[in-house]
Motif scaffolding. Structure first.
Motif, mmCIF file in Angstrom:
data_model
loop_
_atom_site.group_PDB
_atom_site.id
_atom_site.type_symbol
_atom_site.label_atom_id
_atom_site.label_comp_id
_atom_site.label_asym_id
_atom_site.label_seq_id
_atom_site.Cartn_x
_atom_site.Cartn_y
_atom_site.Cartn_z
ATOM 1 N N VAL A 163 0.814 -1.217 0.000
ATOM 2 C CA VAL A 163 0.000 0.000 0.000
ATOM 3 C C VAL A 163 0.845 1.263 0.000
ATOM 4 N N ASP A 164 1.882 1.273 0.826
ATOM 5 C CA ASP A 164 2.649 2.502 1.032
ATOM 6 C C ASP A 164 3.838 2.646 0.097
ATOM 7 N N GLY A 165 4.072 1.643 -0.734
ATOM 8 C CA GLY A 165 5.163 1.745 -1.697
ATOM 9 C C GLY A 165 6.543 1.616 -1.100
ATOM 10 N N ALA A 166 6.631 1.113 0.135
ATOM 11 C CA ALA A 166 7.941 0.880 0.743
ATOM 12 C C ALA A 166 8.597 -0.327 0.079
ATOM 13 N N THR A 167 9.884 -0.471 0.272
ATOM 14 C CA THR A 167 10.603 -1.646 -0.214
ATOM 15 C C THR A 167 11.175 -2.388 0.981
ATOM 16 N N ILE A 168 11.397 -3.658 0.803
ATOM 17 C CA ILE A 168 11.918 -4.475 1.898
ATOM 18 C C ILE A 168 13.275 -3.967 2.364
ATOM 19 N N ASP A 169 14.005 -3.274 1.469
ATOM 20 C CA ASP A 169 15.325 -2.765 1.816
ATOM 21 C C ASP A 169 15.282 -1.473 2.615
ATOM 22 N N THR A 170 14.090 -0.886 2.785
ATOM 23 C CA THR A 170 14.013 0.384 3.506
ATOM 24 C C THR A 170 13.180 0.297 4.772
ATOM 25 N N LEU A 171 12.819 -0.923 5.170
ATOM 26 C CA LEU A 171 11.999 -1.081 6.370
ATOM 27 C C LEU A 171 12.866 -1.354 7.595
ATOM 28 N N HIS A 172 12.554 -0.670 8.659
ATOM 29 C CA HIS A 172 13.174 -0.920 9.962
ATOM 30 C C HIS A 172 12.053 -1.333 10.902
ATOM 31 N N MET A 173 12.258 -2.442 11.627
ATOM 32 C CA MET A 173 11.242 -2.921 12.567
ATOM 33 C C MET A 173 11.905 -3.082 13.930
ATOM 34 N N PRO A 174 11.965 -2.000 14.712
ATOM 35 C CA PRO A 174 12.755 -1.997 15.944
ATOM 36 C C PRO A 174 12.227 -2.879 17.057
ATOM 37 N N SER A 208 5.766 -0.380 23.214
ATOM 38 C CA SER A 208 4.839 0.588 22.658
ATOM 39 C C SER A 208 5.585 1.505 21.700
ATOM 40 N N GLY A 209 4.809 2.340 20.981
ATOM 41 C CA GLY A 209 5.435 3.315 20.104
ATOM 42 C C GLY A 209 5.495 2.864 18.660
ATOM 43 N N ILE A 210 6.488 3.365 17.944
ATOM 44 C CA ILE A 210 6.643 3.079 16.522
ATOM 45 C C ILE A 210 7.050 1.615 16.341
ATOM 46 N N ASP A 211 6.387 0.936 15.413
ATOM 47 C CA ASP A 211 6.704 -0.462 15.141
ATOM 48 C C ASP A 211 7.417 -0.662 13.812
ATOM 49 N N ILE A 212 7.151 0.205 12.852
ATOM 50 C CA ILE A 212 7.795 0.100 11.538
ATOM 51 C C ILE A 212 8.189 1.501 11.084
ATOM 52 N N VAL A 213 9.406 1.612 10.582
ATOM 53 C CA VAL A 213 9.895 2.867 10.018
ATOM 54 C C VAL A 213 10.415 2.581 8.617
ATOM 55 N N GLY A 214 10.000 3.381 7.667
ATOM 56 C CA GLY A 214 10.534 3.291 6.315
ATOM 57 C C GLY A 214 11.113 4.636 5.918
ATOM 58 N N VAL A 215 12.319 4.647 5.374
ATOM 59 C CA VAL A 215 13.001 5.897 5.029
ATOM 60 C C VAL A 215 13.454 5.859 3.578
ATOM 61 N N GLU A 216 13.153 6.921 2.870
ATOM 62 C CA GLU A 216 13.662 7.077 1.514
ATOM 63 C C GLU A 216 14.386 8.404 1.433
ATOM 64 N N ARG A 274 15.190 9.570 19.336
ATOM 65 C CA ARG A 274 15.825 8.303 19.735
ATOM 66 C C ARG A 274 15.556 7.218 18.697
ATOM 67 N N GLN A 275 14.326 7.188 18.170
ATOM 68 C CA GLN A 275 14.009 6.197 17.143
ATOM 69 C C GLN A 275 14.836 6.427 15.889
ATOM 70 N N LEU A 276 14.954 7.676 15.469
ATOM 71 C CA LEU A 276 15.713 7.980 14.257
ATOM 72 C C LEU A 276 17.206 7.767 14.460
ATOM 73 N N THR A 277 17.674 7.891 15.697
ATOM 74 C CA THR A 277 19.081 7.593 15.978
ATOM 75 C C THR A 277 19.374 6.127 15.691
ATOM 76 N N THR A 278 18.447 5.250 16.098
ATOM 77 C CA THR A 278 18.607 3.826 15.806
ATOM 78 C C THR A 278 18.548 3.571 14.307
ATOM 79 N N VAL A 279 17.587 4.206 13.638
ATOM 80 C CA VAL A 279 17.489 4.053 12.183
ATOM 81 C C VAL A 279 18.756 4.554 11.503
ATOM 82 N N HIS A 280 19.264 5.690 11.956
ATOM 83 C CA HIS A 280 20.489 6.263 11.411
ATOM 84 C C HIS A 280 21.639 5.254 11.486
#
Length: 272
Positions: free
Chosen positions: A107-118, A130-138, A188-194
């Motif tokens: 649905v969201d057009g994400a790719t498997i290579d851009t998904l983060h599931m912390p 609790s909180g964010i479960d999936i992050v996708g970054v392009e 903090r979430q984006l630090t992990t993604v970074h």
């Protein structure tokens, strides 16, 4: 963001999540209070695919030597079958996050290579974070300044219920991408993604730009906010009635996605 080390971002269950995405079929239900609403009624075959993804997440294909080591130590790669309500809830939560990840692809057009599931898999098997479960970054690797067209951040919060009434879950989902999505928490979430982006082969210069999404996150048109609610189909749960109860959102790209899962209360038994 894809590169030679992209599989470090989401190392396990990639093929299984992708296969599930090919079958996921959230249908648009229009808009409600500013939200884009979708509904996916899973079939028993879809639930089986969710189970396959869950097992692939936990049971890494070992060598013969490692298999024997696990046998000698009495270790089950999947862990013990849930024997408490809390353990069952955590297993279902992991499974529903995998289903939500499939919709992020379809649905969201994400790719498997851009998904983060912390939050997956839950380490202790007894606590659901609790909180964010999936992050996708392009991000455009040729840019080094402000965000440009085509760059975006996908934020997904996932919850499920076995109750007949879904209002409590709906309220918690709304809170998770509004009140709970504070600047310090998102940082903090984006630090992990970074860090994961750099680990996956993204240059530090490109990865650093992920923090630009901190600016006006909830009203940024480059940020998609998705609430994924999973429950039993009617009449066992009133989830399809919930969009009319949503609070008005000012987010420019907000989605409320409903997953109707047959026999969700016993889903954990299908995972092991």
């Amino acid at each position: 963001m894809a590169g030679p080390y992209a599989d470090v971002v989401l190392p396990h269950a990639r093929a299984e999540i992708t296969a599930l995405a090919h079958h996921s079929a959230p249908a648009s239900q229009g808009k409600a209070q500013g939200w884009n609403v979708q509904l996916w009624e899973l079939t028993e075959e879809d639930v089986a695919r969710v189970g396959a993804a869950y097992r692939a997440l936990l049971a890494v294909a070992p060598t013969d030597e490692l298999s024997q080591l696990l046998v000698d130590m009495g270790i089950d790669a999947l862990g013990p079958v849930p024997s408490t309500d809390q353990h069952a809830k955590v297993a279902r939560a992991d499974a529903m996050e995998l289903a939500a990840a499939a919709t992020a692809l379809s649905v969201d057009g994400a790719t498997i290579d851009t998904l983060h599931m912390p939050n997956i898999p839950k380490m202790a098997g007894m606590k659901s974070d609790s909180g964010i479960d999936i992050v996708g970054v392009e991000l455009d690797p040729t840019e080094d300044g402000e965000l440009v067209d085509g760059e975006r951040l996908l934020i997904v919060s996932v919850k499920h219920t076995t109750s007949k009434y879904a209002s409590g879950m709906r309220g918690k989902l709304e809170k998770s991408i509004s009140e709970d999505l504070s600047g310090p928490y998102l940082y903090r979430q984006l630090t992990t993604v970074h860090g994961r982006m750099i680990q996956s082969g993204v240059t530090p210069e490109t990865a650093q730009r992920v923090f630009h999404f901190l600016r006006e996150t909830l009203t940024n048109p480059k940020v998609r906010l998705v609430c994924v609610a999973a429950a039993a189909p009617p009449p066992d749960c009133n989830l399809p009635d919930q969009p009319s109860q949503l609070l008005e959102t000012q987010a420019p790209d907000a989605h409320f996605r409903m997953l109707l899962v047959p026999k969700i209360s016993s889903l954990h038994r299908e995972l092991f």
